[in-house]
Structure formats: C-alpha cells, structure tokens
Design an enzyme around this catalytic site. Structure first.
Site, PDB file in Angstrom:
ATOM      1  N   CYS A   1      -3.008   8.794   5.979  1.00 20.34           N
ATOM      2  CA  CYS A   1      -1.736   8.845   6.715  1.00 20.34           C
ATOM      3  C   CYS A   1      -1.994   9.101   8.197  1.00 20.34           C
ATOM      4  O   CYS A   1      -1.347   8.521   9.072  1.00 20.34           O
ATOM      5  CB  CYS A   1      -0.833   9.954   6.181  1.00 20.34           C
TER       6      CYS A   1
ATOM      7  N   CYS B   1       0.829  -1.207   0.000  1.00 16.92           N
ATOM      8  CA  CYS B   1       0.000   0.000   0.000  1.00 16.92           C
ATOM      9  C   CYS B   1       0.864   1.258   0.000  1.00 16.92           C
ATOM     10  O   CYS B   1       0.345   2.367  -0.068  1.00 16.92           O
ATOM     11  CB  CYS B   1      -0.920   0.012   1.211  1.00 16.92           C
TER      12      CYS B   1
END
Lengths: 139, 409
Positions: free
Chosen positions: A107, A37
């Site tokens: 994030c 990812c």
C-alpha cells in the site's frame, strides 16, 4: 486484523478527498494500481510552475484501509512541499508513520508510485505547453 | 429495542452452541464422564447409551440408520476419511475421482494429495450460477471412476448442487457418491435415501452444536460402503475410526440435530425472510451491486453480494460492529481473492468487493435492519472515496483501461 490508530484515523477522516481538473496544465494526475489487484489510487497535485510548490493535493482510493490511509497521508505530506521534496518521500516513511504490517507494505509502495506518477504527468504537460521554454533552457 | 453490538452474521463460519444443547452436554463432563468403550461398568454403559442416543438423533435428521453414523473430530476429518478411505479401499477397481472446483479445501487438498499417489482427479467446472453441469459429470465418468465427491451446498455462496441427480448418475454407474454436507445439514432437508448418497460429511458446530465433533455417514446397504481407516488404534466406530469418543461433544451434536429436525421448517422460512429483507434493503438503496451465485438453488440463510468499486476489506473496516466475511484477497491468508467466486466467472475486480452474509438462529429483524443501513452508509461513503466509482459514473469503461501501464509508472 488490528489496524494502527493512525490508519483508523485516516480511514475514518480521510484528508483531501476529491478531484482536481485533470486538464489544467498545472495539475498532475497519478493513477496507479489495478482493480484486479484490489488497489487503485488516484493522486492529483496542483503545482505552481514558478515556485514548483505543490499548492493543492487530492486523492481517491479504491482499496483496503491501509491503502486509503497511505494515500490520505501522502496528500498531507506533499502539500506545501516542492516537487523535489515530494519526490524524496519514500514508502518506508509511510510504513513508519502508519505502522503498517508487512502484508500492507505494498500500500505504501503504491502511494509512493502515485506521488511519482502525478509529478511525471505534470512534467509531461509542461513539456507540451512550454516547448519553447524547454528549448531555451537546453541552449 | 436496543441492539447488542457487535452483531454476528457469519453463521457459515461457525455458530454459537444453543443453550439447550449446552444444558444437555453439561452432565457428560463431570458426572457422566465414562468412556463409551468401557464395557464392564455403569460409567461406560451410561456413556455408550448417550452416544447411541445421539447417533439415532443424527441418523434421523438425514433418514439414515444409526449404525451408519461414524463419529469423527469434524468435517475436515470426515472428508479425509471418506475420500482417502474409499480411494484406498477401491484401488483395485480404479483410480479416478470426480469432484468440482468450488469444493472446500478439505476436499480439494485431499484430492491433490491423492494425485501425488497416482490417483487421477477431474475437477468439474461450475456455471455462473455456481452449479455443475450434469452432462459434464456424465462425460467425466470413466471405467476407472470410483468416487464422486460434490458438496451439498457451498460455504461462500450457499448454492445447492443438484445432489439427487448426481446420486442417480453415480448409482447408474456403480460409483460411490460422497457429499460434504456441513452447510446444508439442519438448514434444508437431507435424505440419504432420496438423494442417493453413499457418504456425507457432517459437523456439529455449523448447526448450533460444539466444535471438534463431526461425523461421516457411511451407507451399509445397497451398496455396503467399505473404507480403509485413516487412524489406527482400538478399532472404534466399526473399525473405521479409532479413538476414544468425544462423549459430551457427541451428546451435543445429537441434541443439536434433534432441535434442527424439529425447528428446521419454521427456522428456514424465518431466515429466508430476513435474508430477503436484507437483500431488498441493499438493492433498494445502492446501484452496482451484484449477487454471486444462484438465487433459486440457495441456502435460505445465505447471501453473497459484490459491492462494485468498494474493496471488501475497507468495507469490513467500516462495519466493524458487524461480523461478516469477504472474498477480498486482503482478508485471506493467501492474498488471493476467493477461488469460489473466480470459478463462477466473477472478475477479480468484483471478487475483491464481495461480502458474505450468513444469517442464523439468533439474528433478529432489528439486527438485519441495522446491518443493511450500516452497509449502505459505509458503501456510499467509500464510493465517494473511490476513483473507480467516479470514473464509472463518467462513463469510462474500466475494463478497457491499461492498468498495467498505470502501475508501472
């Protein structure tokens, strides 16, 4: 893509980069994300078992600048906090502090996950190392 | 010598217009502004003469006849015209098209649209080196195959396909062969006769010409290729592409092609040397770096490298005084890592760490040395920050870890 000044600052001067001994019973390690990812964060905390205060925090991150900044910021924030206070940190706090754009929100989610995973790991270790104490507490 | 920053090393994306090209174009904006289709005054004649001159310059670069050059707005339009135009024209003959998985989106998405209209498309896989297997191609051919569309050289990895052999196979079967040649044009010799090409898509802005100006080479003899026009209007360009010609752009395209023809041999040798210098510097200093695609069948000015354990976007951020591009998902609009690298069998973990360097006419050796030292410095710094690099160094097999479980915590 333009990064906020705070993201650039954390990217260029990451705080608390490093590794804590993962076998230390007082160290919790959270490893989240996946290389496929494009994001892997490892957050480690050394927690005082008496006071539950996070005395040290270290990170290493594979990921974009926002991922590096989110985890760097997370180590800054958890240091000196109690476990309960650290668990209250939410990804939206990180988004706000770093002015992350929508495509980078994941994030901040990862950083929150890393905090939780590290504490979880520390708690598990405590159960193993102090089964008697837990049993007493249960009575 | 002082280096001027930022450094441009992304010549596959686009190129600056060569000053000699700009000079040639300038009179055609104001002074010689005529419409090349105006047949009854000198303004039109002047423009037409300039267009025909450019047509000859471009034809010469690919060993074609000037009449076989059809001007378009760019390679995306050329690819659309070639594929849709042939599909429509030869619909009676068949409905099958063969292409490959690492084509540019202008080819892939055009084919996808045709599938909606009842055409069948075979997408050939590529090997680890980025090239198709000719046996796969032979096996894919059916009685209904009307067109093979395989690019000359890839835009991400610079890998050159076995064009001549593909052309031979197409000819044997009486199938048209189209190739998107934008990355190869002016960089390596293209010969439509030797390569058995029936159509090739070209564009000016990849060879130091202006943006917004492209062409499609359409063979007139042996066989005579016919296309259904995709834009209706005044019947310009032998009826294949209506629309007033972009005279200044075409003049620039012609001049750019002429310069490439004159300078290609020397330029390729110089850029190949610089590319190898860059590669050698990086490989000399860093471990766990991998080249994506064949080194043998490759454009001289391209190199595509995966820097394991360092995410591409974070690397770009560290070398922000250098313009290159990455196959990392974070840098793409779709948030997917490069489909080209995926097709080569490059794992998604490594695709995220890839950087494409595209060298060009105005790069110097000093720039190359600066780029390699900056890349090495930033990769080393980011690896200090990378938990994956640390784990790999400890001998942990990252592919064996259960990452899903870690992420679910």
């Amino acid at each position: 893509m333009a990064y906020s000044d705070k993201v650039v600052d954390h990217y260029e001067h990451p705080r608390n980069v490093g590794t804590l001994p993962k076998d230390d019973p007082n160290v919790g390690t959270g490893l989240v994300g996946a290389p496929e990812c494009g994001d892997v964060m490892r957050l480690q905390m050394k927690i005082n078992p008496e006071t539950q205060v996070i005395e040290e925090a270290k990170f290493k991150t594979f990921g974009c600048g926002s991922a590096i900044a989110s985890s760097s910021l997370a180590t800054e924030w958890v240091k000196g906090k109690t476990v309960a206070e650290a668990l209250a940190i939410s990804n939206t706090d990180i988004v706000r502090e770093l002015s992350l754009p929508p495509v980078k929100i994941h994030c901040s989610v990862l950083a929150e996950d890393a905090i939780k995973a590290a504490i979880e790991d520390w708690k598990k270790k405590k159960e193993v190392s102090e089964p008697a104490a837990n049993a007493t507490a249960g009575n | 010598m002082a280096i001027k920053l930022p450094i441009y090393m992304d010549y596959h994306a686009t190129t600056p217009v060569d000053p000699r090209v700009v000079d040639t174009m300038l009179p055609y904006f104001h002074e010689k502004f005529g419409n090349a289709a105006s047949r009854n005054h000198s303004f039109g004649w002047t423009a037409e003469e300039a267009v025909e001159n450019a047509r000859a310059q471009i034809a010469s670069l690919i060993n074609a006849s000037p009449k076989e050059i059809i001007f378009t707005s760019g390679a995306t339009e050329s690819n659309n015209l070639a594929i849709k135009g042939a599909a429509e024209m030869y619909r009676e003959k068949g409905n099958h098209i063969i292409t490959q998985v690492i084509e540019h989106k202008a080819v892939l998405d055009t084919c996808k649209r045709l599938e909606k209209y009842g055409y069948e498309v075979t997408y050939l896989p590529v090997a680890k080196d980025g090239r198709i297997d000719l046996d796969d191609l032979r096996k894919a051919i059916t009685k209904k195959t009307i067109l093979i569309s395989i690019m000359y050289a890839n835009n991400e990895i610079g890998v050159i396909q076995p064009v001549q052999e593909i052309g031979k196979i197409a000819k044997e079967h009486g199938i048209l062969f189209h190739s998107d040649a934008v990355q190869a044009l002016g960089k390596i010799p293209i010969d439509v006769q030797k390569d058995n090409l029936d159509m090739i898509s070209l564009t000016a802005h990849k060879l130091y010409g202006p943006k917004g100006c492209g062409a499609l080479y359409v063979r007139r003899r042996n066989p005579r290729v016919q296309l259904s026009a995709q834009i209706d209007g005044g019947g310009h360009e032998r009826g294949m592409r209506s629309g007033t010609l972009n005279v200044p752009g075409i003049v620039g395209f012609g001049k750019a092609a002429e310069l490439c023809q004159q300078e290609m041999a020397a330029e390729s040798a110089r850029l190949g040397g610089l590319r190898d210098r860059l590669k050698d510097a990086i490989f000399g200093k860093l471990d766990e770096v991998y080249i994506n695609g064949s080194m043998t069948h490759r454009l001289p000015h391209n190199i595509n490298i995966s820097f394991a354990f360092v995410e591409g976007e974070s690397l770009l951020m560290g070398i922000n005084d250098i313009a290159v591009s990455s196959g990392s998902a974070c840098t793409s609009a779709t948030l997917e890592p490069s489909y080209v690298l995926k097709a080569l069998g490059v794992g998604e973990d490594l695709a995220h760490t890839s950087i494409r360097f595209g060298l060009g006419r105005f790069n110097t050796q000093e720039e190359v040395d600066y780029v390699s030292s900056r890349v090495i410095e930033v990769v080393e710094r980011l690896r200090e920050l990378s938990p994956l690099y640390e784990m790999a160094k400890e001998g942990i097999d990252l592919s064996k870890l259960n990452w899903k479980t870690a992420a679910e915590h």
